[in-house]
Design an enzyme around this catalytic site. Structure first.
Site: not given
Ligand SMILES: Cc1cc2nc3c(=O)[nH]c(=O)nc-3n(C[C@H](O)[C@H](O)[C@H](O)COP(=O)(O)OP(=O)(O)OC[C@H]3O[C@@H](n4cnc5c(N)ncnc54)[C@H](O)[C@@H]3O)c2cc1C
Lengths: 493, 90
Positions: A100, A104, A191, A258, A293, A297, A300, A457
């Site tokens: 990564c 982006c 990221t 990250e 975004h 994907y 990338c 990711e």
């Molecule tokens: C490697 C990596 C790089 C990233 N880079 C960036 C970045 O540069 N900038 C940035 O802003 N973000 C970044 N992200 C964040 C990414 O957008 C989030 O991981 C994603 O939005 C999911 O949020 P979470 O990880 O908190 O998981 P959660 O929101 O906890 O989700 C876990 C599970 O629970 C479910 N869930 C969560 N809330 C609810 C709800 N209210 N109702 C029903 N189901 C629910 C989801 O659908 C999922 O299946 C990155 C993530 C990763 C893994």
């Protein structure tokens, strides 16, 4: 200022006073830290790329704001051609870094904020759009890297921002002043945040009026007072601390990054605030950023996929299994999956449209389909890569063993290195070290440090799978499809 | 002296070594030419007698609009077309 080279970018980081913590300690010289440096090299590749005539056709564009030559990573897309070229650039960079390259999120945040601020101003007579333009011109002219910071910690997923026990679980305005705002909270999974000169912070989800203190967007330098970051560790990260482990690393030069970015009462001057309480626009900003975004994907991950497919093909050759029909078929399947992702990235770009502000937005339905496929296909691609590679990719002794001249006291008196080189030989004429290298690369991408970028990711970045399914449901035009069916079937109700 | 620009597409799907091929094509062009040829990576705003356009695939998306080329645009878009240019370019 002209475009920076990779080296100039790395030097520019040294002048920042970014506060970085890792393994319970403050990291003073984070630029040269062996765990962090591969991720910096990866961002540096986005600068060198623009400096290379073989790639500059994609990497260098003319700014619509200033007329200056800029890196595409700071560009506002001016056409569907621009959107397609963004995806192509990302694919090419994925091929170079197999990681990564982190820039982006900033590019996607610029485009989303540019068009959203225009529409907020239109409704409220605010001047967010002009403020944002000034910020972006500075980014373009100085060729800066910016973290697109959206995801909040969110605490209890069943509660709204204002419904959390700890109010800091979503970034919020804690105080409004004449000259600006004070913000607190954090952004998770950020990221390239440590490798960024600046952060562009956006809300994490659509907000109700009751959550207007959380409907906030702003930019701030990485070394702002009260801002610090805690490094996110990756699988196998401490291998980077080992001496002479370049083979075991799989990808010695490049990697992702990250971090947790914490805002502990950070002052943001008015000129850097782009949304302050206009809660109904939080959803628009999130949807647009996520749309871009999800398109990203389709570029990338495809570039990284190209390297994975190449490595699997090499592994087959080094094992002497490349002629087997099922191996050939698996490589075809991997290619088919990878190119399907690319098709999605190109399609949502080709069907893009001009926003009211003038920059181009991707087709939301197709971008969501793109990302939904990304939550699946890289997993299948690495599954097939692991199948082709064989178990050695996870069971081989270390590089130090292969090079050891310690004699093992058995009858033949061979060294550890000799035993390893004897038993890990593959097809005739293939060096054992090359075989090790390709296996370690696959380990790195399938379940080592690079799996953060290629697997998890792909699953959660730009939103978890369910977020795309909601968008697909909204954009999928089921009523229209029912009407088609009724007409063809002669149904009159 | 003739000025020849070498232009690359962005290379996202390049199926061959474009830089290596461009070097072989330039050499072949010089060998067949009676003029002294000056080759350089194409720069916007400059005028060229001819241009060698090294594309990675059949899409041939290299943007040649910003260049003023008086003569011909010679395109390569894969191993075969690059070899063809190497053998026939004048
Ligand atoms: C490697 C990596 C790089 C990233 N880079 C960036 C970045 O540069 N900038 C940035 O802003 N973000 C970044 N992200 C964040 C990414 O957008 C989030 O991981 C994603 O939005 C999911 O949020 P979470 O990880 O908190 O998981 P959660 O929101 O906890 O989700 C876990 C599970 O629970 C479910 N869930 C969560 N809330 C609810 C709800 N209210 N109702 C029903 N189901 C629910 C989801 O659908 C999922 O299946 C990155 C993530 C990763 C893994």
């Amino acid at each position: 200022m002209a475009l920076m080279t990779g080296e100039q970018y790395i030097e520019s980081l040294r002048s920042l006073k970014t506060q970085v913590y890792m393994f319970g300690e403050k990291v003073e010289n984070w630029v040269d830290h062996p765990i962090i440096r591969p991720s910096i090299n990866c961002v540096a590749a986005t600068y060198d790329f623009a400096d290379n005539p073989e790639y500059s056709d994609l990497a260098v564009v003319t700014s619509n704001l200033t007329g200056n030559k800029i890196n595409r990573f700071t560009n506002l897309h001016q056409s569907t051609e621009d959107l397609k070229n963004k995806v192509k650039m990302q694919r090419a960079l994925g091929q170079i870094t197999a990681s990564c390259f982190q820039r982006c999120v900033g590019m996607d945040a610029f485009n989303a904020t540019f068009s959203t601020t225009y529409e907020i101003d239109k409704k409220y007579g605010t001047d967010y759009h002009e403020r944002f333009k000034k910020f972006l011109i500075d980014v373009q002219d100085n060729d800066l890297t910016v973290d697109g910071a959206m995801t909040d910690p969110k605490g209890n997923r069943g509660a709204s921002p204002s419904g959390q026990e700890d109010p800091d679980l979503f970034v919020r305005i804690v105080e409004e002043r004449e000259d600006g705002i004070i913000v607190s909270g954090a952004k998770v999974h950020q990221t390239g945040s440590i490798n960024s000169h600046s952060h562009l912070v956006m809300p994490t989800q659509a907000m109700a009026e009751a959550d207007s203190k959380y409907a906030v967007a702003f930019s701030c330098p990485s070394d702002a007072e009260g801002l610090f970051m805690i490094y996110g560790r990756q699988s196998c990260d401490t291998r980077k601390l080992e001496k002479d482990a370049d083979v075991d690393l799989g990808n010695k030069k490049y990697g992702g990054q990250e971090a947790l970015v914490v805002f502990d009462n950070v002052f943001i001057p008015n000129e850097n605030v782009y949304l302050k309480g206009e809660s109904e626009f939080a959803g628009m900003l999130v949807e647009r950023f996520a749309g871009y975004h999800r398109q990203s994907y389709g570029g990338c991950k495809v570039g990284v996929g190209d390297v994975v497919i190449g490595a699997a093909a090499l592994a087959a050759e080094y094992n002497g299994a490349q002629k087997a029909s099922h191996i050939k078929d698996k490589l075809i399947e991997m290619t088919h999956l990878n190119e399907t992702l690319y098709c999605c990235g190109i399609a949502c770009s080709a069907e893009g449209y001009a926003t009211e502000a003038g920059n181009y937005q991707i087709d939301l339905l197709l971008a969501n389909v793109c990302k939904q496929n990304v939550t699946r296909f890289p997993y299948e691609i690495v599954r097939l890569a692991e199948d082709i590679a064989g178990g050695l990719m996870v069971t081989m002794p270390s590089q130090a063993d292969f090079r050891s001249d310690l004699k093992i006291p058995t009858e033949s008196g061979k060294t550890i290195g000799e035993w390893c080189n004897k038993f890990f030989v593959g097809a005739p004429g293939v060096s054992v070290e090359n075989r090790m290298r390709v296996m370690r690369f696959l380990e790195n991408i399938c379940l080592g440090a690079a799996a953060v970028g290629y697997r998890t990711e792909s699953m959660h970045g730009a939103g978890s799978p369910q977020a795309q399914r909601i968008m697909i449901q909204r954009q999928g035009n089921i009523e229209g499809k029912k009407a088609f069916a009724k007409k063809v079937a002669g149904i009159v109700e | 002296m003739k000025n020849i620009g070498i232009k690359f597409c962005g290379g996202c799907r390049a199926a061959y070594d474009r830089r290596g091929a461009s070097e072989r094509i330039s050499k072949a062009m010089q060998d067949r030419s009676e003029d002294d040829l000056h080759f350089e990576w194409a720069q916007e705003g400059k005028t060229y007698d001819d241009m060698i356009v090294m594309c990675g695939c059949t899409n041939r998306c290299a943007n040649v609009k910003p260049y003023d080329v008086h003569g011909e645009l010679f395109y390569a878009w894969g191993e075969d077309s690059a070899k063809d240019l190497e053998q026939n370019i004048k």
